[in-house]
Write a protein that holds these residues in place. Structure first.
Motif, mmCIF file in Angstrom:
data_model
loop_
_atom_site.group_PDB
_atom_site.id
_atom_site.type_symbol
_atom_site.label_atom_id
_atom_site.label_comp_id
_atom_site.label_asym_id
_atom_site.label_seq_id
_atom_site.Cartn_x
_atom_site.Cartn_y
_atom_site.Cartn_z
ATOM 1 N N ILE A 107 5.047 10.491 0.984
ATOM 2 C CA ILE A 107 4.286 9.276 0.735
ATOM 3 C C ILE A 107 4.816 8.213 1.689
ATOM 4 N N VAL A 108 3.925 7.382 2.166
ATOM 5 C CA VAL A 108 4.304 6.320 3.091
ATOM 6 C C VAL A 108 4.094 4.996 2.355
ATOM 7 N N VAL A 109 5.164 4.204 2.311
ATOM 8 C CA VAL A 109 5.160 2.954 1.564
ATOM 9 C C VAL A 109 5.118 1.786 2.556
ATOM 10 N N PHE A 110 4.097 0.966 2.418
ATOM 11 C CA PHE A 110 3.947 -0.233 3.241
ATOM 12 C C PHE A 110 4.301 -1.437 2.381
ATOM 13 N N PRO A 111 5.402 -2.132 2.681
ATOM 14 C CA PRO A 111 5.792 -3.293 1.883
ATOM 15 C C PRO A 111 4.976 -4.523 2.255
ATOM 16 N N LYS A 112 4.948 -5.487 1.364
ATOM 17 C CA LYS A 112 4.266 -6.761 1.624
ATOM 18 C C LYS A 112 5.054 -7.581 2.641
ATOM 19 N N GLY A 113 4.347 -8.254 3.515
ATOM 20 C CA GLY A 113 4.965 -9.222 4.421
ATOM 21 C C GLY A 113 5.967 -8.661 5.396
ATOM 22 N N ILE B 29 8.839 8.519 2.121
ATOM 23 C CA ILE B 29 9.616 9.165 1.065
ATOM 24 C C ILE B 29 9.099 10.586 0.929
ATOM 25 N N ASP B 30 9.999 11.560 1.008
ATOM 26 C CA ASP B 30 9.626 12.971 0.866
ATOM 27 C C ASP B 30 9.117 13.222 -0.545
ATOM 28 N N LYS B 31 8.093 14.049 -0.678
ATOM 29 C CA LYS B 31 7.571 14.363 -2.007
ATOM 30 C C LYS B 31 8.595 15.101 -2.869
ATOM 31 N N GLU B 32 9.637 15.653 -2.261
ATOM 32 C CA GLU B 32 10.725 16.286 -3.028
ATOM 33 C C GLU B 32 11.414 15.265 -3.937
ATOM 34 N N LYS C 254 0.844 -1.189 0.000
ATOM 35 C CA LYS C 254 0.000 0.000 0.000
ATOM 36 C C LYS C 254 0.883 1.244 0.000
ATOM 37 N N ILE C 255 0.387 2.307 -0.632
ATOM 38 C CA ILE C 255 1.055 3.603 -0.607
ATOM 39 C C ILE C 255 0.038 4.626 -0.136
ATOM 40 N N VAL C 256 0.386 5.382 0.901
ATOM 41 C CA VAL C 256 -0.492 6.413 1.441
ATOM 42 C C VAL C 256 0.139 7.771 1.152
ATOM 43 N N THR C 257 -0.652 8.679 0.578
ATOM 44 C CA THR C 257 -0.175 10.018 0.256
ATOM 45 C C THR C 257 -0.534 10.967 1.390
ATOM 46 N N THR C 258 0.461 11.706 1.901
ATOM 47 C CA THR C 258 0.219 12.733 2.909
ATOM 48 C C THR C 258 0.586 14.089 2.301
ATOM 49 N N LEU C 259 0.510 15.139 3.088
ATOM 50 C CA LEU C 259 0.763 16.478 2.572
ATOM 51 C C LEU C 259 2.162 16.630 1.985
ATOM 52 N N ASN C 260 3.185 16.150 2.712
ATOM 53 C CA ASN C 260 4.569 16.365 2.297
ATOM 54 C C ASN C 260 5.325 15.102 1.915
ATOM 55 N N LEU D 224 4.009 15.788 -9.288
ATOM 56 C CA LEU D 224 3.424 15.003 -8.194
ATOM 57 C C LEU D 224 3.727 15.579 -6.809
ATOM 58 N N ARG D 225 4.592 16.569 -6.737
ATOM 59 C CA ARG D 225 5.014 17.080 -5.422
ATOM 60 C C ARG D 225 3.879 17.694 -4.621
ATOM 61 N N TYR D 226 2.883 18.222 -5.302
ATOM 62 C CA TYR D 226 1.777 18.877 -4.594
ATOM 63 C C TYR D 226 0.478 18.103 -4.767
ATOM 64 N N ALA D 227 0.582 16.882 -5.259
ATOM 65 C CA ALA D 227 -0.603 16.048 -5.476
ATOM 66 C C ALA D 227 -1.228 15.670 -4.135
ATOM 67 N N THR D 228 -2.535 15.721 -4.092
ATOM 68 C CA THR D 228 -3.250 15.279 -2.893
ATOM 69 C C THR D 228 -3.970 13.964 -3.162
ATOM 70 N N THR D 229 -3.984 13.565 -4.421
ATOM 71 C CA THR D 229 -4.606 12.301 -4.786
ATOM 72 C C THR D 229 -3.618 11.159 -4.548
ATOM 73 N N SER D 230 -4.106 9.953 -4.650
ATOM 74 C CA SER D 230 -3.245 8.786 -4.450
ATOM 75 C C SER D 230 -2.133 8.738 -5.485
ATOM 76 N N ILE D 231 -0.960 8.385 -5.033
ATOM 77 C CA ILE D 231 0.190 8.219 -5.916
ATOM 78 C C ILE D 231 0.446 6.723 -6.036
ATOM 79 N N GLU D 232 0.607 6.273 -7.266
ATOM 80 C CA GLU D 232 0.808 4.847 -7.538
ATOM 81 C C GLU D 232 2.306 4.535 -7.589
ATOM 82 N N ALA D 233 2.631 3.274 -7.369
ATOM 83 C CA ALA D 233 4.037 2.838 -7.370
ATOM 84 C C ALA D 233 4.741 3.197 -8.677
#
Length: 96
Positions: free
Chosen positions: A48-54, A61-64, A40-46, A70-79
């Motif tokens: 993205i948080v990456v949750f690995p399998k298992g 990861i900083d949006k920088e 799963k990948i969760v997008t926050t303000l600054n 994509l740096r100011y995207a508020t929608t979901s970011i895909e891998a």
């Protein structure tokens, strides 16, 4: 409910720590994908948080590290939108 406080997660500050798959603070998004795959990948303000399998680790990861559009995207970011070379800012170990 149990009233005893418990630790829910720990942030790793030392780059010498690596996971069972060899992933640490000096790793990249590509290393996470190769080692674990992405649950799963969760997008926050600054960031993205990456949750690995298992794994009970998760990586911020900083949006920088992302392309400009994509740096100011508020929608979901895909891998597929995350550069392989994106560096890990925070490494957290969580318990459920």
């Amino acid at each position: 409910a149990d009233s005893i406080p418990t630790i829910e997660n720990v942030r790793v500050f030392d780059a010498r720590y690596v996971s069972d798959k060899g992933i640490g603070l000096n790793s990249t998004f590509q290393d996470i994908q190769k080692g674990y795959g992405i649950k799963k990948i969760v997008t926050t303000l600054n960031s993205i948080v990456v949750f690995p399998k298992g794994s009970n680790l998760y990586f911020t990861i900083d949006k920088e590290e992302l392309p400009d559009n994509l740096r100011y995207a508020t929608t979901s970011i895909e891998a597929v939108q995350i550069p392989n070379t994106a560096k890990i800012k925070y490494l957290m170990l969580g318990w459920e």
